[in-house]
Enzyme design. Sequence first.
Site, PDB file in Angstrom:
ATOM      1  N   TYR A 437      46.453  47.841  43.297  1.00 25.85           N
ATOM      2  CA  TYR A 437      46.370  46.600  42.903  1.00 25.85           C
ATOM      3  C   TYR A 437      44.905  45.750  43.283  1.00 25.85           C
ATOM      4  CZ  TYR A 437      48.579  44.838  47.067  1.00 25.85           C
ATOM      5  OH  TYR A 437      48.874  44.717  48.581  1.00 25.85           O
ATOM      6  N   GLU A 438      44.588  44.696  42.759  1.00 22.70           N
ATOM      7  CA  GLU A 438      43.261  44.075  42.978  1.00 22.70           C
ATOM      8  C   GLU A 438      42.183  44.808  42.328  1.00 22.70           C
ATOM      9  OE1 GLU A 438      44.351  40.792  43.606  1.00 22.70           O
ATOM     10  OE2 GLU A 438      42.083  41.181  43.461  1.00 22.70           O
TER      11      GLU A 438
END
Length: 587
Positions: A437-438
Site C-alpha cells: 500500500y501507499e
Amino acid sequence: MSNYTAPVEDMGFVLKEVVELEKLCKEAGFDASTVDIVETVLEAAGKLAKEEIEPINKSGDIEGLKINSSGKVTTANGFKEAYQHYVEGGWGSLQFDTKYGGQGVPFVVAASVQEMWHSANMSWGLCPLLTQGAVEAITHNASEELKRRYLPKLISGEWSGTMNLTEADAGTDVGALKTKATPEKGHYLIRGQKIYITWGEHDMSENIVHLVLARLPDAPVGVKGISLFLVPKILVNEDGSLGETNDLKALSLEDKIGIHACPTCVMSYGDKTGAKGYLVGEENKGIQCMFTMMNNARLTVGLQGVSIAERAYQQALSFCKERVQGVAPGYKDAGPIIRHPDVQRMLATMKSIAEAARALTYTACAEVDMTAGDLPTGLLEKHNRRLGLLTPIVKGWCTEIAQEVASLSLQCHGGMGYIEETGIAQIVRDARILPIYEGTNGIQSMDLVGRKIIGDGGLSIKELTLEMQEFANQTMLSSLLSTVQLDHFKCSINALEEASSLVLNNAENKHHAGMVAFDILMMAGYIAAAWQMLTSLKKARIAFENKTISSDFFESKTKTVAHFIDSILPRYASHFMVISSAKTGVQ
Ligand SMILES: Cc1cc2nc3c(=O)[nH]c(=O)nc-3n(C[C@H](O)[C@H](O)[C@H](O)COP(=O)(O)OP(=O)(O)OC[C@H]3O[C@@H](n4cnc5c(N)ncnc54)[C@H](O)[C@@H]3O)c2cc1C
C-alpha cells in the site's frame, strides 16, 4: 511470548544525537525546550503503547471486526477505549499547528512516538496514521473555512481521517478512477465506489472525514482531471456541531491476510441523493493535493517497517533467551538457543537492520521539519530535494527489510514460529501489506529513478553522494573503523554515484529505468542506512566521552554498526551488478 517495550534509549539517542534535535529546533524555528521533554514524551508514549495498545494486538487479530446490514463497523474489544485514551493524552496533536489545537512539536518527535503505536499494534496504529495524512492534506490545500471547521477535531483525534484513491479498475493507475463529483450550490455531490479504504468506517471516533478523489463533469482524462473532496461521514454545521448523516456507507470489509483488526472497507458514496463533498484545493488539481497526504503517508509507512522490525527483533530475542535446545559450541550442557552462533547471527542481523532503518527514517522525518522552517530559499529547496529523494527510499527499503526481519524472527522460533500461538505469525502476516500500500515498492522505485534522479538531472542524488563522501573522509571515522570497513563504505558511495550516472545516461530509455529502478532503490537504501549507522557510531563515541550515554549502550551500538557495515552493507553490490549488467543488455 514477549510484550513490546519501546526502545526509548535508542529512540532518544537518534533524536538527540543523530538527528540533532536541538540544532533542528533552532534552525527550523521550533521551541528549543522540546529537547528537554523528549525523554518524558517517549516514556509516556511507551507506557500507553505497552499497557493499552499492545495488549489488544493479538486479541484484535483473533476477534477481527463486525459489520452490520447498515454498514456500521464494530471494532475489536478494547480498541475504542485505547483510542479514547490516545485522544485524551493529546497524542494525535503533537506535530500540528497550534492555531488549530496542535502542540507544534517537530514531526520527527511525533514520528518516534508513532513508531511505538505500530510496533504495539499495527491495525490500531493505522487509524492515527491516516488521520495525520488527512490533516496534512487539509492544512496545505483547503480553504480557511474548511480548516476552521475540520482541523481542530481531526488534530485532537476526536474525528478520524481516510484517504480514498483506489477503485476496482484504478489502483496504481489512479488516473483511471471513475467516481463523479457534480457541482451544487456551495458543495459537490459525490457518487462512486472506492475499495480498500483503511479505517473507512468504525466506531472509535464520532465522525470520519473522508478525502476522496473524484472527477468533475467534462474533466480532462487521466490524472489531470482528478479533484480532491472532503466528504464527512456526518455533515458538520456552521457552528462545528454534528448535523445529518451524509449519503455514504461501508458496503463490506475485506477478508485479509493480516491487520485483521483494521477495517479495510469497500465504500459507497452517493447511493441515494449523492454524498455532500467540499472541494480541497483547485478543481482538477486533486492529485497534487493528494500528494501532500501520500508523501506524508509514505514516510510513515516506511516508519511502520521500522516498527515491525523492532517488534520482530524483540520477540525473537525474548524467545531465544528462553528456548532450551542443544549444546552450543563452548558449552557442556544444553542451554538457551541464543548461545548458538547461527541464532546470534540472525539476532544481530535483525537488531542492526532495525536500528539502521530507524536512523534513516528519523533523518528523513527531520527533513519534513526543515522544509516547514523559515529558511533562505536556496537552503529550503535543498531540504525539499533531500526529503523528496529520501521518501521513496524510506518507504521502499524499510518495508522490504521489515519482511526479512519478520521472517528471520519467525525462523528463530523454529516450528513454534509457524504456530499462531507465539504471535510472530501475526507480525509476518501484518507486515506483508507494507510493500504494497501507499504505492507499491515498484512504484516507489520508479518515483526515485524517474522523478527524483532523472527528474532533477541528478542534482539531489549528487548532493547526497557528495555529503556521504565528505562524511567518509572525516578523520574521526578512520579511528572508528578498520581500513577495510572504511574503504568498503567509500566504494559503496562511488558505486551509487556510478549507478545514478548509468540511469541518467540512459534517461531516454524508459525500459532500462524500469528494469533497474528497484535495484537502485535497494542499493540506495543500504548505503544511506550505512551512512546513518556510521553517523550513529560517531555520535555515540562523542556522547560516550561526554558521559551522556551509558557504556552498555555505546558497546551495543558499536557492535550493531559493525555488523551492519560488515554483513548488511555488502548487499548493495548485488544490486549494483544488476544495474551495471542491465546497461549492456546482459539481464
Ligand atoms: C490492506 C490495504 C489497505 C489499503 N488502504 C488504502 C487506502 O486507505 N486508500 C486507498 O486509496 N487505497 C488503499 N489501498 C490500495 C493500495 O494502495 C493498492 O492496492 C496499491 O496501490 C496497488 O494497487 P492495485 O492493488 O490495484 O495493484 P495494481 O495496480 O494492479 O498492481 C499490481 C502489480 O503491478 C505493478 N504495476 C502496476 N502498474 C505498474 C506500472 N505502471 N509500472 C510498474 N509496475 C506496475 C504493481 O507494482 C504491482 O506489483 C489499500 C490496499 C490494501 C490491500
